[in-house]
Structure formats: C-alpha cells, structure tokens
Scaffold this motif. Structure first.
Motif, short mmCIF file in Angstrom:
data_model
loop_
_atom_site.label_atom_id
_atom_site.label_comp_id
_atom_site.label_asym_id
_atom_site.label_seq_id
_atom_site.Cartn_x
_atom_site.Cartn_y
_atom_site.Cartn_z
N THR A 38 0.83 -1.20 0.00
CA THR A 38 0.00 0.00 0.00
C THR A 38 0.86 1.25 0.00
O THR A 38 0.56 2.23 -0.68
CB THR A 38 -0.95 -0.01 1.22
OG1 THR A 38 -1.80 -1.15 1.11
CG2 THR A 38 -1.80 1.24 1.27
N GLN A 83 -7.86 0.11 -0.68
CA GLN A 83 -8.10 -1.12 0.06
C GLN A 83 -9.43 -0.99 0.82
O GLN A 83 -10.21 -1.92 0.88
CB GLN A 83 -6.94 -1.33 1.05
CG GLN A 83 -6.67 -2.78 1.38
CD GLN A 83 -5.31 -2.98 2.04
OE1 GLN A 83 -4.49 -2.08 2.09
NE2 GLN A 83 -5.08 -4.16 2.56
N ASP A 155 -5.63 -1.67 -5.09
CA ASP A 155 -5.06 -2.22 -3.86
C ASP A 155 -6.00 -3.26 -3.27
O ASP A 155 -6.99 -2.93 -2.63
CB ASP A 155 -4.82 -1.08 -2.86
CG ASP A 155 -3.91 -1.51 -1.71
OD1 ASP A 155 -3.58 -2.71 -1.64
OD2 ASP A 155 -3.56 -0.65 -0.89
N GLU A 156 -5.71 -4.50 -3.52
CA GLU A 156 -6.56 -5.61 -3.07
C GLU A 156 -8.04 -5.32 -3.30
O GLU A 156 -8.85 -5.40 -2.39
CB GLU A 156 -6.32 -5.88 -1.57
CG GLU A 156 -4.85 -6.08 -1.28
CD GLU A 156 -4.60 -6.63 0.10
OE1 GLU A 156 -5.54 -7.16 0.71
OE2 GLU A 156 -3.45 -6.56 0.55
N GLY E 133 -3.44 -2.91 6.03
CA GLY E 133 -4.77 -3.49 6.07
C GLY E 133 -4.81 -4.82 6.79
O GLY E 133 -5.67 -5.08 7.63
MG LIG Z 1 -2.20 -2.65 2.13
#
Ligand SMILES: [Mg+2]
Ligand SMILES: Nc1ncnc2c1ncn2[C@@H]1O[C@H](COP(=O)(O)OP(=O)(O)OP(=O)(O)O)[C@@H](O)[C@H]1O
Ligand SMILES: Nc1ncnc2c1ncn2[C@@H]1O[C@H](COP(=O)(O)OP(=O)(O)OP(=O)(O)O)[C@@H](O)[C@H]1O
Ligand code: MOO
Ligand SMILES: [Mg+2]
Lengths: 365, 237, 232, 232, 365
Positions: A38, A83, A155-156, E133
């Motif tokens: 990230t 995210q 991001d994911e 996260g």
């Molecule tokens: Mg992350």
C-alpha cells in the motif's frame, strides 16, 4: 503506459526502498501483509511523498526529488481503487460513479455500462452507507474506471468479492486493458486471483523488491515457490485456440501439444495464456490411459527442488514452455523423477477453469 | 428639516414626550437616539449625525465643547435632579435629609449592600460618592457598595430587594413603585446635577436645532420635565 | 399584535432581522475561508489569524465597538477610505450594525465550521484528488457538502449572536430608530427608563421566538443533511 | 508593570482569571452532558433544552443578567433555596460572576462539543459495545477521548467568552472591587470618563494577552491529541 | 453454545428473512456479495434490530419480539470481528487488544500470547493509523478473541490476509474452539478458506437460507455446486491418523481405505477431517499405475449431474463417505461414467494441503 518506480521512504521503523518497472499491461505487486504494498501505491498516486526517488509514467515524470518535480495528485491521472472503498457518503452510487467526469470532465465511458458489468445497476440511486462490503468495493472500482486514468492502481480490490463476481470482473479488466491499452498495477496477496492477468510480476518483501519479471519466469521459478506459497506456484503457457468442439470444450495448441479446456470465448486462431498450478499437475512415467483427465503432455524434467517438507517441486520442459509440478518426495523416488527424466504431465482440463484463461497480448508472453 | 437628538438614556421617557410635543408644535419630526452619555459623546466626536446633544452630566458636554463639537453659545441646562436614598422596605419611607448621623450601615444590615452607579465613572455614582464623602459616610460604606454600570441597574437591585438601599436620582425613585424614598441628599452635599443641552457643530439645520434647545428650557418643556420629576435647572454655569 | 408592540418596536424587530441576516450571510464566505485555513492550511501568520478571529470574544463588546468606531467611523482610517473610494458609509448606518454583529459573531461561526472541517476524513479528500479533483474542487464537491451541518450550526450561532448583540453595536453605530436601533438596543432603551421592564420583556419574547425559529429550522436542516450522509 | 497597571487593575485581572477558569471548569461536565444529549439522545424536551442552552446567546447580556438576578438573587426562588439549604450565596460574589460567565459561555461550549460528538463514527461505538462496554463506558473510553479536540475548543471558547463577559456579570453581581470587578467591568469604568481610554487599553492588552495564551495552549493541546489520533 | 436465529427485517427494498440454527462448533455463513450475511450478523450482535423474530444462545434469549426481550449489545457477550476492522484510533494496538478486559473485566487470556499468534507482537506500541490493512484486521481479531465471548462472530475476517497468515490463524481458531468450546459464526464468500473448519454450513441467498446442514452433506450435494461455485465444491471426509512416515507423509485411514498426506500434526489415533475438492479428483476405470498421485480409492458412482457447460459433477460412494468429482462430459462419456459404475478416484496427496486439515471434533462428523 509503463511505469518506473524508484523510491525511498522511512516510515517510522519501516524502511521502504522499492525499485521496479511496471511495463505496459497488468503488473501484479505481490507481498505479505505489511510488506509495503500500500505504501508503494500511495507513493505512486502522490498520497505519500517519498524522501527520495523518481516516479515516471512513460515519459511523464510524476515525481523526482533530483528535478524537484512533484505532480499534484489530481494531475497524475491515476485511478486508485483503495483497500477501503472510500466512497463519498454524501453522494448516491450514481454520483460517486460520475464524480470524476464532474470534477475533471474526463470520462467518455458510459457509467451505465460499467455499472451493469459490475452488477450495481440496481444500486445507482442508493446512498453508499447501506451498501454491503462487496457492493461498496464494486462501486469504488467503477468510480476509478470511469475517471479514465492512464493507469489503474488497485489495492486488493477484490478481497471482499465473492468468487463468481471476481470471475466476472477480472476478464472485464482484461478486456479493458486490451481495448484501451489501460495499464494496471494490481496489489494482492492472492496470486491465484490475478496470475492469469499478470503480464509482469513484482514480489515485494519488507519494503524491497525481491523478484520481478514476466509471470512465466517468476511463477515457474522453483526458488519463488516459498515466497509465493505453494498453492500459488505454477506455470503460464502461451496457447492458440485451435478449435471449438460441440461438447463445450475448446482445443488449444501449445508448443508441447494440445490442451482441452471448457469452451474459451475467443475465436479460433486467438492467442491465449493458460495458467497451470504446480499442484494440479500429476506426473506419470508411462502415458496413462482410461483417466478422466484429458490433458496429458510429454515432458522432460529440468530440475527437482527438494525442500524441508515431504514435497518436491519439479520443473518441466513442455515443448517451448515450462511447467511446474509439485509431488511428494515418495512419488518422486518411486517414479525415479530425476533431472532429464522423460515423463508425462497429467492435468485435468477443468483444473484450468474459465477464469484462468486470459486473452493474451504479445507483451509479456 | 427633521432633527436628530442624541439624549442620555435616563432621559428617555421625558425626551420621548418632548419630541412628540415639539413635532405637534412645529411639524418637525424628532429622531431620538438613546444611549449612555459617554457613548453618545464619543459618537458625536466621531461624526455621528446628531443635531442636538442632551447629556446626563456636564463632564461629557465639556469634553465635546473642548473639541469644538458643540456650538458653545447654544449650551443650556434644561433640567436638574436630586439624589435620594431609596429602600426596598416600604417601612423605611422618609423624606428627611440624609445627614452624617444617618446610620446607613445599620440599615444595610450585616450583609446588605448599598446599590450605586459606578462611583468613579458613572455620573449618578460620582454624585453619590461626593455626597457620602461630604457627609463623612464614604469610608465606612466604601466596602459595602454594589456598584452598577448605570443608575437604573442600581435601582433594579433595590427594586428586587437584592440591595436594601440605593443611591439614585429622585426621578428614578418616583417611577419605580417597588422602592420608597428613605432620605434625600442635600443639594449642598454634591455638585449640582444638571442636564445640559447644546447644538452640535455639524448640525444639518443649526437654526432649527437651536430653536429646539431654546424651547427645551421654555415653559412647555419644563412642565413636561417636571411631570417626570425633573427640577428646573439652576442658573447656567 | 400591533397594539401589543408599537410600530417603533416592530421596526426594531425588522431591523434586527435584517442586520442579523446580512451579518450572517456576508460573513459566511469569510468564515468558511478562515475555518478552512485554520483547519487545513499551514502558513505563516496562521496563529495571528486565529487570535484576530477570537478577539471579539475576549474583548468586552464595548471595546470592540469602540475599536470599530475608531477604525470604521467617518474619521477612522478604514471608514474614511471606504467612504472616499466606494461611497460606503458604515458609521451610524444599519450596515455598520451588520458589520458589528458579523464581527462579534465571527469567532462562533469560524469555530463551528472549523470543527466540522477537522472531522472530515482526509481519506475522502485524497480519494477525490485521485479522481482528478483539484484542491478547490475537492473542497467544493467533497468537503463542503460534508460540513453542511457545521455550516448550518455556525450560521445559526452567528445569527443568534447577531440578534443578541448589543454592546458593540450601540457603541459603534449608536441607537438610531429605524437605522441602528436593533432589538437589544430597544430593550436597553426600555430598561433605562423607569417602568420600562414590561416593554423590554415583550421585546425579549419576540427575539426569543425568532431565535427559536432559527434554531428549529437549523436543526431540521442539519438533521436532513446528516440523514442523507449517514443514513436514517 | 505594577506602575503600568495599578493594584486595582491587577486585582481585576486576577479575578477575571479566577472567574473564567472556574466558569469553564465547572460548566464542562454540564456542557458535555448537554452536548451528548443533544447529539445522540432522543427524548422529549430535547428541543426545549436546545433553546434554553442557546438563550444567553440571543438575549442581550443585560437581560440575561437581569433574569439571573430574578432567579439566583437572594430573593430569587433558586438563590434563596441555595442560601437556605447550602449556605451558598451567589449575589455580589465572585461565584455569581462565574455563574454569569458560565451561562453566557454555555452555548458556545455545547455547540463545539456537540459538533465533535456528531463527528465520531458510531461504528466505533458499536464496536466498543460488542466488546462489553456499557453505554457509559463506551462514552468514557471511546467517545470522550475522540472528542478531546472538541472539548478543548469548547473550553477555550468558553474561557475567552468568560474573559470578555460584561453585561450579564455587572447586572447580576455588580462591580465590587476584588469580588466581582472583572477586567471588562474595569474597562467599562475607564471608558465612562473622558481620558479613560488609555487605562482601558492597557487592560484590553492584558486580557488579549491572556486570551492569546489560552488559545495557543488550546491549539497546542488539540494538535497533540489530533496527532495521536490520526497520525502526524 | 448453539445459536438459534429466526429474524425478519425489511431493509428498504431488501427483505431479510433468515432462520437457521448454528450448533456448537464452527458455522459458516456463506453467500454472495449483498446476500445479507452482514445484516444477519449485525442482528445477532444487536446492532440491527429485526422487526420480528427470536435469537437465542443456548438457553439465553438475546432477542424476542414476542417476549419483548432485547438484550443490549454489551451484554450479549458476542465477539464481533467486523468486515472493516474498526480499531479505536486513539488507542495503541495493545490498548485495543486489552479494551474488553478494561471495560468489562472479562478476559483472562494473555494478550501477549494472542498477539504472538497473530504476528502482531512487534506492533503492540503502535497507533492503529499506521497499520497495514492485514495488520489492522489481525488486531481486530485479537481484540475480539480477548473479550472472551460466548460466541465469535466473524465477518469475512481473513479477506485482507495473505495465505501463509491465514494458514496460521485458522488452525488457531480451531484450537481455540476445541479447547474452550468457543463456537464461531464465520461469514465468508470463500468456502475453501474455512470449509475444513466448518462443522455446520448455512447458505444464504437474497436474505433467505437456501440450505443448511453438516459440511459433508452440503458440500457433497451436487445441487449445491452452482451455489457454491465449482471451485469450492468438494467433500469432507472423516479420517483417523494411522501412521507417520519418516519421509514426511502421514497415513490416514478413511472408510474407503488410506490417504497419504504431508505430515499431519496430530497423534496416531486422532480423528481428523479432510477436504477434497471436486476438481482435484480424477476418475479412472482401471487402477492407474506409475502416477505421482499417491491416493487412489475404489469408488462407486452414485449420481451424475450434467449442467449447461462441458462439465459434469459426479457423486461417488467411497466406503462410508461421499466424494464429489468434476470431470468433462467428454471424459464421462468416454469412460462410461454412469450411475452405479465402479471406478477409481485419483487424488494428489498434495491437493489436500496442510491447511485443509482440521483436527476434528465429534460434533458435525
Ligand atoms: Mg495494504
Ligand atoms: N505512517 C506509518 N508509520 C509507521 N509505520 C507505517 C506507516 N505506514 C505504514 N507503516 C508500516 O509499514 C508497513 C507496510 O505497510 P503497508 O500498508 O504498505 O503494507 P501492505 O503491504 O499494504 O500490507 P497489507 O497487505 O496488510 O495491506 C507496515 O508494517 C505498516 O505497519
Ligand atoms: N440500511 C439499509 N438500507 C437499504 N438496504 C440495505 C441496508 N443495509 C443493507 N442493505 C442491503 O441489503 C443487502 C444485504 O447487505 P449485507 O451487508 O447484509 O450483505 P453481505 O451479504 O454482507 O454482502 P458482502 O459480502 O458484500 O459484505 C445489500 O443489498 C445491501 O445493499
Ligand atoms: O444616562 Mo447615564 O450616562 O446612566 O447618567
Ligand atoms: Mg458484508
């Protein structure tokens, strides 16, 4: 669009020092939780300022400490899917989707079409607070897509989506990339999710790039198996659609022969990429008969990596391509799988499921 | 032309009636602007659109005169007033003169305070301080005061019974039914309480303004002021 | 009602409404700007701005009025310039009353808006920037809508304060009927004369009623906005 | 300095500090309660409470002082009860000045805290409840720490307002040197006599300096808290 | 602890009407994005009030419109891991973990031990805003665990975690459940993630329960294949550890014979559950020789489901257990796979990876 990143930033104890190129296509940034993914993406978007370094998108320099360039976030033209979804709570789903068009005039794509694809058409008039986790993330993806970015940073983005939904969105991203040339930097810890999309893979650990390259190199590198996790290791093969059979199977030619897959949505002659996980490959010394597995390829053993555990990773030459197989040490011994041994790789056709097929580009193949 | 009259707030009611009468007589409308004398004086100094200034004390009139904001020859005292001691307790009613023997302290009781306008700043307080000092009562009382920002607030304290006694103008005492006069300060114990009026230098219509000021000291006006308890002004200083 | 409140008093009520309305409306943009600067910008003089904004709160209103008189009066440095260049006179005009009310109410407005701005999640502003919104557009399209409840709160505080402002107003623009005699000045005039309490109380009730009206309106508005934002 | 400001003036400064400090401190718990009630509870009379809290803002300070005198004076219904039962006298005492200042400052304090409470994400409070925190504990362990910046803002606004409060204070508790003569009262006295301006300005400067000090302190504190919460 | 849920709530257009029992153990609540999973969990926790219904935990009634019972959230003693982590931003990681102990006195478990397990020991003194996260989600899990709840409600808690981390945390949850009897309601759209933990499965769609039952029933029901997605369909078998071999393999006896797996961390004699995905099973009519796949079981075809696509789902009887296999229609035809046919199921031992083994309980087996 190709992206060059070379940044350094100290995050209170965590030292981010990342250098990589993301060529045109889909670059997957892969690493464990807390490895710095990230932070890298935020730096690229301009939300985190590196202490030192340079970031450029093709010729366009976004950041350069030496040249004292720091393009403001809103001029970087990067679509960021966070995210956490970060939807605007005061706007409806529709207005969230149209936000970029409203503030920048960018965005000729039809919001309705994107909404339909993401399965959020029925939510357009809703406020965002009542969306489920997956719905919110789909809106966030749509919002970023509709900003018509030069590159998409994700991001994911699919972590909160269910399998069927993922299976729908991924090919769309692929189509998008193919048709508009939109490059994507895709962060994930789930390689299986996007490996078939990847044209380039960057592995990151503790803020540093440990390996980067084309998927067929990185994913078939037995040394990377530990890093990727055994479940994600595997090969990516180039294939050409040879025929569509009436029973719902498509034949693909690869350098080592032919593969039968559930019908592929691509015309005969199209070039594809097919991913075969190491753990889905069974080895046999003699060509097996009477098996439900349709795909059997003659291969030659290139290398056998023995690890701590009971398994070994076998690198195989299949025509021009390389395959990985993971088998038990016991089987390797019993079948005498050693360097140079000739044998057969058995793959269930269904192990290469619909979602593991990506319509390929020249790039990265 | 119409007149704008800046008048001390304590003259409010009387000036209101005077304005009406003047309007009836001359057809000239009077706009009354009411505030503390100090406020009005400063505003006139800053160029406020006043034609006539009626002050509740001479200090601020002098201050303006020094600054050439007034037509000096127009200045005239239009009324005077008396200082009285008022009490909340109706039983204390008395019209006798306050003397050095008057035991104000005892009347205040152990904790009561004497309501008074700010003795160093507000005219009514300045007069009261002068009177009490003259009578030799000031030192004993100076720690037992309840100084207020204007004389009406001092009156209110007595009216509500928060302070048993207060030193206010006779005109105030007259109008407040919840207080009784408990004593009158002798006119000799304090400087004369005069209400001077004058035409402002920048008056739009100095002639009309001058007429109004003159009229204020005339019989009609004095009769009205008298009804509100004001006394005729002594000889102008 | 006209018998209950005389025409002069109604005039004061109307004037107070006018003064408060304009004071609030015209100070809003400046309030927003100040609040945003104090909440989000880093610049030299930020602390000085903060003090200046809060000054009217700390000073006795009379002092503020006196300073206004010195600065914005006909003879004052700013007042004379305004007069000469633009023909704008503030002294002893309702516009001056509005200025006094606006300045007295300013710290309240700025604080309310500033708190609201500080509560906006910067992550949303970041997201807006990545979607191509410049700083100003981020403010207009994200921050501003999200702080509407704070703006309403700031405006109603300012309006209420303006309705009640007395000391600075009477000192600066005096108490001229129809021009600068607002409700509080009228109340003051009542209280200065014997027996004026009942008249004063009538005016108090009127201004309380107006303030309650404004409050109800603001609560209603900000509840609606809050609902839109965070769900019923 | 002692030659610059006389002992009486220093006394006024000290008294103003004392009055403002206690007014702020003692009204804080009530301000918190009110703000929380207005922000998060649903109850009958909520609107009435809201009006009451805002009233001192709308009313001319003199009227508020007069109403305080009616209620909390020695003869007033509340004042006499306090006196008889607890021996607490407010009239003509610095405590009364603190009450007046507190009431005048209350709407500012409540608004600031209320805005802060409304900005707290209810999801965090929900999470706390699932972890076993009762309503009160949720408030103490989650809401309260998160609204510290708002509390500081409210407190500093209240303190500043208390420092500048004049009308209600002098009307309620008069202007007794050493007891209720606060800085604004002293300034007022100066302004009533010609030539008193310089003395007034000296006091103005002192109170401005104090207010700036309070402001700097509050900014510093709330910046520290904000940093702890949302990162540098 | 067993949970009974019977609730109804209209969510502006979305009608939640859900009835199910979650017996002691791990109940997996599975459904697509937007199917109502979070709404159900919120109702159980008391964060959403159903218009009608009843919720009880063993004998303890948490909610009952008929009896006018609505136990306040903080008295329900349910540990909730939210889809978003919801950490307290004003507290350090340590204080977040200790929060429940602080407010309720509950929590005799050692925070340090839980932190170590979750790999967050080095973060204890950090503020939460700087967590990645995955780190944040691990703290959230630890915080809920440390509140010593009667039941744990987990809403897609592992979506943001990487594979190796998931593989560590899941068995810990299992151990926890075994040792403390802590029941878990686990929401996910990724069945593979937790199928091996599940003692009970509830499938939900559009706010309604469409199927609920023991995993070996639900997951081997060919009708559920579409609902689960083909990648998640499969069987769960009961097994007993028979032996540990020196080459790192363990032998497990199942009713149909023996399975060889990478070393299992359980003593000989321990009862286990093993999950075999339908797509990992190959069928052969004759026992194949010379294959690297070690596990070959004789099976009988119970049913063959043909769908739209080129694949068929075959339900198999393997001893007392049932297996699912997914093969192509072409293979089924070629090998003559019809009801009652006798054949062999071939499974690579590695297809049943370490993380797919759960130390079993009597319950649900
Ligand atoms: Mg992350
Ligand atoms: N402002 C900061 N101060 C201190 N540490 C930080 C800060 N920001 C990030 N970190 C740390 O840097 C590391 C990398 O964080 P980052 O969010 O980039 O990880 P990630 O790879 O995205 O992980 P995940 O997959 O869990 O989201 C983490 O250990 C994180 O705790
Ligand atoms: N307050 C509300 N008003 C209107 N609709 C709502 C509300 N809350 C939830 N919904 C809708 O109810 C449906 C179920 O939402 P829920 O969050 O329970 O889904 P979910 O199964 O948890 O999905 P996901 O896997 O994406 O998190 C969604 O379509 C959602 O949009
Ligand atoms: O009107 Mo005054 O200035 O109180 O005497
Ligand atoms: Mg959900």
């Amino acid at each position: 669009m190709s992206l060059t990143v070379d940044i350094r930033r100290d995050l209170g104890g965590f030292d981010l020092h990342t250098t990589f190129d993301a060529p045109e296509g889909v670059t997957v940034l892969f690493g464990r939780s807390g490895s710095g993914k990230t932070s890298v993406v935020k730096s690229i978007a301009g939300l985190l300022t590196p202490q030192q370094g340079r970031i450029a998108l093709d010729g366009r320099v976004l950041f350069d400490t030496a040249a004292r360039i720091d393009v403001p976030v809103h001029k970087r033209r990067l679509g960021y899917v966070f995210q956490d979804s970060r939807l605007f709570p005061h706007l409806t789903v529709r207005d969230n989707l149209c936000y970029a068009a409203r503030v920048s005039g960018r965005g000729s794509r039809d919001p309705k079409e994107v909404a339909a694809l993401l399965g959020i058409s029925h939510l357009l008039d809703r406020r965002t607070h009542a969306l489920s986790g997956g719905e919110a993330q789909r809106v966030a993806i749509g919002r970023a897509l509709l900003s018509e970015p030069d590159m998409l940073l994700m991001d994911e983005p699919l972590a909160s989506l269910d399998g069927p939904r993922k299976a729908e969105i991924l090919p769309y991203l692929e189509t998008l990339r193919r048709e508009t040339g939109l490059s994507i930097l895709y962060v994930t810890h789930n390689m299986a999710e996007v490996a078939r999309l990847a044209t380039h893979i960057v592995l990151i650990d503790e803020g540093r790039v440990v390996r980067s390259g084309a998927p067929d190199e990185v994913l078939t590198d037995p040394d990377m198996v530990r890093m990727l996790g055994i479940r994600d290791a595997g090969a990516v093969l180039s294939a050409t659609v040879a025929a569509h059979h009436p029973d719902g199977l498509s034949a693909l030619s690869i350098s080592a022969g032919q593969l039968l897959l559930p019908a592929v949505e691509a015309p005969v002659g199209a070039k594809l990429r097919v991913r075969i996980l190491a753990q889905d490959v069974i080895l046999a010394r003699t060509r097996p008969e009477d098996l439900s597995a349709l795909n059997i390829l003659p291969v030659r053993v290139l290398a056998v990596r023995r690890g701590e555990g009971p398994g070994v990773v076998v690198q195989l030459q299949a025509g021009q391509d390389r395959l990985l197989a993971r088998i038990t040490r016991r089987s390797a011994d019993r079948l005498d799988i050693v360097d140079g041994a000739e044998c057969y790789a058995v793959m269930k056709s269904v192990a290469v499921s619909q979602t593991d097929i990506a319509v390929g580009l020249q790039t990265g193949l | 032309a119409d007149l704008t009259v800046f008048a001390a707030a304590s003259l409010g009611d009387a000036m209101g009636e005077l304005a009406t009468v003047w309007e009836g007589e001359t057809g000239q409308a009077v706009t009354l602007v009411l505030a503390g004398s100090s406020t009005l004086a400063r505003q006139i100094d800053a160029g406020a659109p006043a034609d006539v200034f009626v002050s509740a004390n001479e200090t601020w009139m002098d201050w303006l005169a020094e600054r050439d904001r007034l037509q000096a020859e127009s200045r005239v005292d239009i009324a005077s007033n008396r200082l009285v001691l008022v009490a909340h307790d109706p039983g204390a009613a008395s019209q006798t003169e306050v003397t050095a023997q008057t035991d104000i302290l005892a009347a205040l009781g152990p904790t009561g305070r004497l309501a008074i306008a700010l003795p160093e700043a507000v005219p009514a307080g300045i007069y009261a301080k002068a009177a009490l000092t003259d009578l030799g009562l000031w030192n004993a009382l100076s720690t037992r005061l309840a100084p207020t920002d204007n004389v009406r607030a001092a009156l209110a304290l007595v009216a509500l019974g928060e302070a048993p006694l207060g030193a206010v103008y006779a005109t105030d005492a007259l109008a407040e039914p919840r207080v009784v006069v408990a004593g009158v300060f002798s006119a000799q114990s304090h400087p004369p309480i005069r209400y001077p009026a004058a035409v402002v230098t920048d008056a739009a219509d100095p002639a009309a303004a001058g007429d109004f000021v003159t009229w204020l000291s005339g019989n009609t006006a004095q009769e009205v002021l008298g009804r509100y308890g004001f006394l005729r002004a002594g000889p102008a200083q | 009602m006209t018998t209950w409140l005389g025409p002069e008093e109604w005039q004061a009520v109307a004037l107070s409404l006018k003064v408060s309305f304009w004071a609030t409306l015209l100070s809003l943009p400046f309030g927003l700007l100040c609040a945003h600067a104090l909440a989000r910008w880093r610049f030299l003089g930020r602390d000085v701005l903060n003090w200046l904004v809060h000054l009217p709160l700390v000073l006795p209103p009379v002092v503020t009025g006196y300073l206004l008189l010195l600065g914005f009066g006909r003879q004052g440095p700013i007042g004379s310039v305004l007069d000469d260049l633009f023909g704008i006179t503030l002294a002893f005009q309702w516009t001056g009353a509005a200025l006094a009310a606006a300045i007295m109410a300013f710290p309240l407005m700025v604080r309310a808006i500033r708190l609201a701005i500080e509560a906006v999640d910067p992550k949303l502003e970041e997201a807006a920037a990545t979607l191509g919104a410049s700083r100003i557009k981020v403010f207009v399209t994200v921050t501003l809508p999200l702080i509407v409840p704070g703006i309403i709160a700031g405006a109603v505080l300012a309006f209420a304060k303006a309705m009640g402002e007395f000391g600075a107003t009477i000192t600066f623009v005096s108490n001229i009927p129809g021009e600068t005699r607002t409700v509080p000045s009228a109340i003051y005039a009542f209280l200065q004369v014997p027996g004026g309490e009942t008249g004063a109380m009538r005016l108090v009730m009127v201004s309380v009623a107006i303030a309650i009206g404004a409050l109800i309106l603001s609560e209603f508005l900000s509840r609606r906005v809050a609902q839109r934002i965070s769900g019923s």
